[in-house]
Design a protein around this motif. Structure first.
Motif, PDB file in Angstrom:
ATOM      1  N   ALA A  40     -89.260 101.856 -93.315  1.00 27.76           N
ATOM      2  CA  ALA A  40     -90.481 101.956 -94.134  1.00 27.76           C
ATOM      3  C   ALA A  40     -91.747 101.991 -93.283  1.00 27.76           C
ATOM      4  O   ALA A  40     -92.826 101.653 -93.760  1.00 27.76           O
ATOM      5  CB  ALA A  40     -90.569 100.827 -95.168  1.00 27.76           C
ATOM      6  N   ASN A  41     -91.609 102.380 -92.023  1.00 29.72           N
ATOM      7  CA  ASN A  41     -92.806 102.682 -91.232  1.00 29.72           C
ATOM      8  C   ASN A  41     -93.280 104.084 -91.619  1.00 29.72           C
ATOM      9  O   ASN A  41     -92.461 104.961 -91.918  1.00 29.72           O
ATOM     10  CB  ASN A  41     -92.502 102.629 -89.736  1.00 29.72           C
ATOM     11  N   LEU A  42     -94.591 104.261 -91.583  1.00 28.35           N
ATOM     12  CA  LEU A  42     -95.156 105.504 -92.111  1.00 28.35           C
ATOM     13  C   LEU A  42     -96.064 106.185 -91.098  1.00 28.35           C
ATOM     14  O   LEU A  42     -96.683 105.516 -90.274  1.00 28.35           O
ATOM     15  CB  LEU A  42     -96.048 105.204 -93.331  1.00 28.35           C
ATOM     16  N   ILE A  43     -96.156 107.504 -91.238  1.00 23.27           N
ATOM     17  CA  ILE A  43     -97.323 108.233 -90.738  1.00 23.27           C
ATOM     18  C   ILE A  43     -98.130 108.639 -91.957  1.00 23.27           C
ATOM     19  O   ILE A  43     -97.583 109.194 -92.915  1.00 23.27           O
ATOM     20  CB  ILE A  43     -96.939 109.478 -89.910  1.00 23.27           C
ATOM     21  N   ILE A  82     -97.257 100.212 -90.065  1.00 18.97           N
ATOM     22  CA  ILE A  82     -96.042  99.511 -89.628  1.00 18.97           C
ATOM     23  C   ILE A  82     -95.824  98.275 -90.496  1.00 18.97           C
ATOM     24  O   ILE A  82     -96.679  97.383 -90.549  1.00 18.97           O
ATOM     25  CB  ILE A  82     -96.171  99.080 -88.146  1.00 18.97           C
ATOM     26  N   GLY A  83     -94.681  98.239 -91.162  1.00 18.39           N
ATOM     27  CA  GLY A  83     -94.331  97.048 -91.947  1.00 18.39           C
ATOM     28  C   GLY A  83     -95.239  96.792 -93.129  1.00 18.39           C
ATOM     29  O   GLY A  83     -95.310  95.657 -93.611  1.00 18.39           O
ATOM     30  N   MET A  84     -95.946  97.772 -93.610  1.00 17.24           N
ATOM     31  CA  MET A  84     -96.878  97.555 -94.728  1.00 17.24           C
ATOM     32  C   MET A  84     -96.233  97.866 -96.075  1.00 17.24           C
ATOM     33  O   MET A  84     -96.542  97.228 -97.072  1.00 17.24           O
ATOM     34  CB  MET A  84     -98.141  98.394 -94.550  1.00 17.24           C
ATOM     35  N   ALA A  85     -95.386  98.885 -96.091  1.00 17.84           N
ATOM     36  CA  ALA A  85     -94.772  99.283 -97.366  1.00 17.84           C
ATOM     37  C   ALA A  85     -93.555  98.406 -97.650  1.00 17.84           C
ATOM     38  O   ALA A  85     -92.723  98.191 -96.765  1.00 17.84           O
ATOM     39  CB  ALA A  85     -94.353 100.746 -97.301  1.00 17.84           C
ATOM     40  N   ARG A  86     -93.501  97.898 -98.848  1.00 18.07           N
ATOM     41  CA  ARG A  86     -92.343  97.081 -99.250  1.00 18.07           C
ATOM     42  C   ARG A  86     -91.399  97.878-100.160  1.00 18.07           C
ATOM     43  O   ARG A  86     -90.241  97.521-100.339  1.00 18.07           O
ATOM     44  CB  ARG A  86     -92.812  95.820 -99.993  1.00 18.07           C
ATOM     45  N   THR A  87     -91.925  98.920-100.751  1.00 18.11           N
ATOM     46  CA  THR A  87     -91.129  99.751-101.662  1.00 18.11           C
ATOM     47  C   THR A  87     -91.400 101.216-101.341  1.00 18.11           C
ATOM     48  O   THR A  87     -92.562 101.615-101.205  1.00 18.11           O
ATOM     49  CB  THR A  87     -91.515  99.453-103.126  1.00 18.11           C
TER      50      THR A  87
END
Ligand code: 5RP
Length: 232
Positions: free
Chosen positions: A92-95, A213-218
Motif C-alpha cells: 500500500a505504498n503509493l506514487i 509510505i504507510g499512509m493508506a490503510r485501505t
C-alpha cells in the motif's frame, strides 16, 4: 477491459466507508472525480457530510455538484480521505502527484483517520517507479534542487534517474496550487521507497514528494464487475 468502469467501481466501493456527519478529504484526479460525483448524489438524498478538497480543481467540482465544503483551517478532525493514485504496491505504498496535487493530498491524507485509495487495475504494480515520481519544489533554485534530487535518488539505489521539470503551454513550468514547480523523476524501479522518501525529504527546496509510505490503510482496486478491497 474498461479502465473507466474500473475507476467508477472502485469509487462505488469507497462510498461504503462514508458515514453521516463525517468530514471527508476529497482527492484529486479522474478516479477521485467519480467518488465526488457519487458523494454528491448521496448528499442530494440527505447525507450530511463536509468535504475538504485536495486541490482547486476538486474544490470547483465539489462546489458545482453541491457537496458542502469546509475551510481546511476550520477542521479539527478529518474522518476519511478518498483519493486516487498513480501507482500502488503490495504494501500500500503509493506514487501520487500525477495531477500535481500531491502536497495538499499528503497534508489531508496524513491528517485523516483513514485514507482509502481507489484505483483501476493498471495502477497496481509489483514495484513502484515506472510512473515518473513527482517531486514538488520551490521555483527558486529548482535546477540546483533537481541535481540534489538526482543525488538523493541515486543514494536510495535508483539507477540513473531522469529528471524533468513538468511543463505546460508554451513549455513553461506548470505551477501547483501551492505556487511551486513539479520535477518528474523517471526511476524505472524504486527498490526502497521508504529510503527514497527519507532522502528526498532531506533536500532543501523539496516541498514534498509523491511517495506516500504507510499512509493508506485501505486500497480498492476496481474491476469490470466490482472491486477488490485490500486492508492493511
Ligand atoms: C493527483 C493524484 C491522482 O490521485 C493520481 O494522479 C491519479 O489520478 P487518476 O485517478 O486520474 O489516474 O495524485 O495529484
Amino acid at each position: 477491459m474498461s479502465i473507466e468502469l474500473e475507476k467508477e467501481n472502485s469509487a462505488h466501493a469507497a462510498i461504503e466507508y462514508v458515514e453521516d456527519g463525517m468530514t471527508i478529504g476529497l482527492g484529486t484526479g479522474s478516479t477521485a472525480k467519480y467518488f465526488v460525483e457519487l458523494l454528491a448524489e448521496e448528499v442530494a438524498e440527505g447525507l450530511v457530510v463536509r468535504g475538504v478538497p485536495t486541490s482547486e480543481q476538486t474544490r470547483r467540482l465539489a462546489e458545482s455538484l453541491g457537496v458542502p465544503l469546509v475551510d481546511v483551517e476550520q477542521v479539527d478532525r478529518i474522518h476519511l480521505t478518498v483519493d486516487g493514485a498513480d501507482e500502488v504496491d503490495q504494501h500500500a505504498n503509493l506514487i501520487k502527484g500525477g495531477g500535481a496535487a500531491l502536497l495538499r493530498e499528503k497534508i489531508i491524507a496524513n491528517a485523516s483517520d483513514l485514507m482509502v485509495v481507489i484505483a483501476d487495475s493498471s495502477k497496481y504494480v509489483e514495484a513502484l517507479g515506472k510512473f515518473p515520481l513527482p517531486v514538488e519544489v520551490t521555483p527558486f533554485g529548482y535546477t540546483i534542487t533537481a541535481k540534489k534530487v538526482y543525488d538523493a535518488l541515486c543514494k536510495a539505489s535508483v539507477l540513473k534517474p531522469m529528471i524533468k521539470v513538468r511543463t505546460g503551454p508554451g513549455h513553461k513550468p506548470i505551477v501547483t496550487d501551492g505556487g511551486n514547480f513539479i520535477l518528474d523523476c523517471q526511476c524505472g524501479t524504486i527498490p526502497d521507497p521508504a529510503k527514497a522518501a527519507a532522502m528526498l525529504a532531506n533536500v532543501p527546496g523539496v516541498v514534498e514528494h509523491g511517495l506516500f509510505i504507510g499512509m493508506a490503510r485501505t486500497v480498492i482496486i476496481g474491476a469490470e464487475d466490482g472491486a477488490t478491497v485490500f486492508e492493511y
